[in-house]
Design a protein around this motif. Structure first.
Motif, mmCIF file in Angstrom:
data_model
loop_
_atom_site.group_PDB
_atom_site.id
_atom_site.type_symbol
_atom_site.label_atom_id
_atom_site.label_comp_id
_atom_site.label_asym_id
_atom_site.label_seq_id
_atom_site.Cartn_x
_atom_site.Cartn_y
_atom_site.Cartn_z
ATOM 1 N N ILE A 199 1.848 3.615 9.517
ATOM 2 C CA ILE A 199 1.621 2.859 8.331
ATOM 3 C C ILE A 199 1.789 1.463 8.867
ATOM 4 N N ALA B 221 0.312 5.857 -0.415
ATOM 5 C CA ALA B 221 -0.478 6.825 -0.563
ATOM 6 C C ALA B 221 0.230 7.810 -1.749
ATOM 7 N N TYR C 178 5.594 7.459 2.070
ATOM 8 C CA TYR C 178 4.124 7.342 2.161
ATOM 9 C C TYR C 178 3.952 5.752 1.587
ATOM 10 N N ARG D 209 0.766 -1.148 0.035
ATOM 11 C CA ARG D 209 -0.037 0.123 0.080
ATOM 12 C C ARG D 209 0.944 1.287 0.007
ATOM 13 N N LEU E 270 -2.580 5.786 7.014
ATOM 14 C CA LEU E 270 -2.024 6.072 5.500
ATOM 15 C C LEU E 270 -3.299 6.391 4.826
ATOM 16 N N GLU E 271 -4.461 5.867 5.156
ATOM 17 C CA GLU E 271 -5.837 6.043 4.275
ATOM 18 C C GLU E 271 -6.061 7.538 4.332
ATOM 19 N N ARG F 21 -3.926 9.720 -2.586
ATOM 20 C CA ARG F 21 -4.934 8.471 -2.607
ATOM 21 C C ARG F 21 -4.294 7.397 -2.135
ATOM 22 N N THR F 22 -4.818 6.335 -1.440
ATOM 23 C CA THR F 22 -4.084 5.066 -1.251
ATOM 24 C C THR F 22 -4.320 4.202 -2.625
#
Length: 304
Positions: free
Chosen positions: A303, A4, A96, A2, A280-281, A16-17
């Motif tokens: 994270i 960002a 990120y 994942r 993170l989202e 955005r993720t």
């Protein structure tokens, strides 16, 4: 993994993720399983397309230039770190993310007593304060003025200046943050019209060195009350600095600087105040928070 990321420059909502391919450590590098990442004004400018060299980096672009985490892969030629080492460090982009690769000379070991979020928030602003105050030759007996003293950089600059022997540190901030600055050992003074007069009331002979993290009229006031304009630096307002004929400088981050800051932390002479942590989202919300410009301390993404 994942991340960002952004696929176009713009306001916070472009962040955005997303899913991305995991990186692998090359020669001279380590891979970090990221636990937390600091959020800096630089990251916001990168997201908005205001950093020229970042604009050519291509999309998707992952911001983030300070982090903490665990070494989980060691590249060829690296003998200073091993898998499982807890570290904090700095880069330019890619913080990120659940994993990032970084040259081994851009990380230092994290003390067991330092939480992950604190470690993530130390490198960027901490090194900024360290570099600027060294450039200004701040030392014992100095009266130092910090413009924007309650923010991420200002908070650390106050503490570093005190640790290096400054007799008096005057910090500009909104009234809501004056008690906070007193806790850090600074003498608070309010922003805005009449700043130079308010500083003179506290330091009738002028200040020895001044560091600006807010720009504009505040920087003009700093230049007015500092005995030697060669001891005035800004971190944010190059145009006004040129207008005032202030010195130009080129900051250089290093693991050695970061290690000094870690030593100050372990000695109990430096703290990192966290304004807020976001998952993170919610990286876009973290950027909105930083861009308000009047917050106290650091914003960090959690994270791992």
């Amino acid at each position: 993994m994942r991340v960002a990321a952004i696929s176009a420059f713009g306001p916070p909502e472009v962040l955005r993720t997303a899913e991305a391919v995991e990186p692998y450590a090359g020669a001279g590098e380590v891979r970090i399983r990221v636990k937390a990442a600091g959020v800096q004004p630089f990251d916001c400018k990168a997201r908005a397309g205001l950093i020229p060299f970042v604009k050519s980096a291509g999309f998707p672009l992952v911001p983030g230039n300070e982090f903490s985490g665990v070494v989980d892969q060691v590249g060829e030629g690296v003998d200073t770190f091993a898998e499982g080492d807890d570290v904090l460090g700095f880069g330019v982009l890619n913080g990120y993310a659940e994993y990032l690769t970084i040259p081994a000379d851009q990380i230092v070991r994290k003390p067991d007593t330092m939480p992950w979020d604190i470690a993530a928030g130390l490198s960027g602003n901490g090194q900024g304060a360290h570099m600027a105050l060294r450039e200004l030759e701040v030392g014992p007996g100095d009266t130092v003025l910090i413009n924007g003293a309650a923010g991420g950089l200002g908070t650390l600059a106050v503490q570093v200046a005190k640790a290096w022997g400054a007799t008096t540190v005057i910090g500009t901030a909104s009234k809501a943050n004056h008690d906070y600055l007193r806790e850090l050992g600074a003498v608070p003074v309010e922003y805005g019209v009449g700043l130079a007069d308010r500083v003179r009331a506290l330091a009738p002979d002028g200040v020895d060195a001044a560091l600006d993290s807010a720009g504009g009229d505040g920087l003009r006031a700093l230049a007015e009350v500092t005995k030697d304009r060669n001891r005035v630096l800004t971190m944010v307002d190059v145009d006004t600095a040129k207008e005032l004929g202030l010195r130009e400088w080129t900051p250089v981050r290093s693991a050695a600087r970061l290690a000094e800051l870690v030593d100050l932390y372990e000695a109990g002479r430096l703290t990192v105040h966290l304004r807020a942590t976001y998952p993170l989202e919610r990286a876009a919300d973290a950027h909105r928070d930083v861009e308000t410009g009047h917050g106290r301390g650091k914003v960090v993404l959690t994270i791992g």
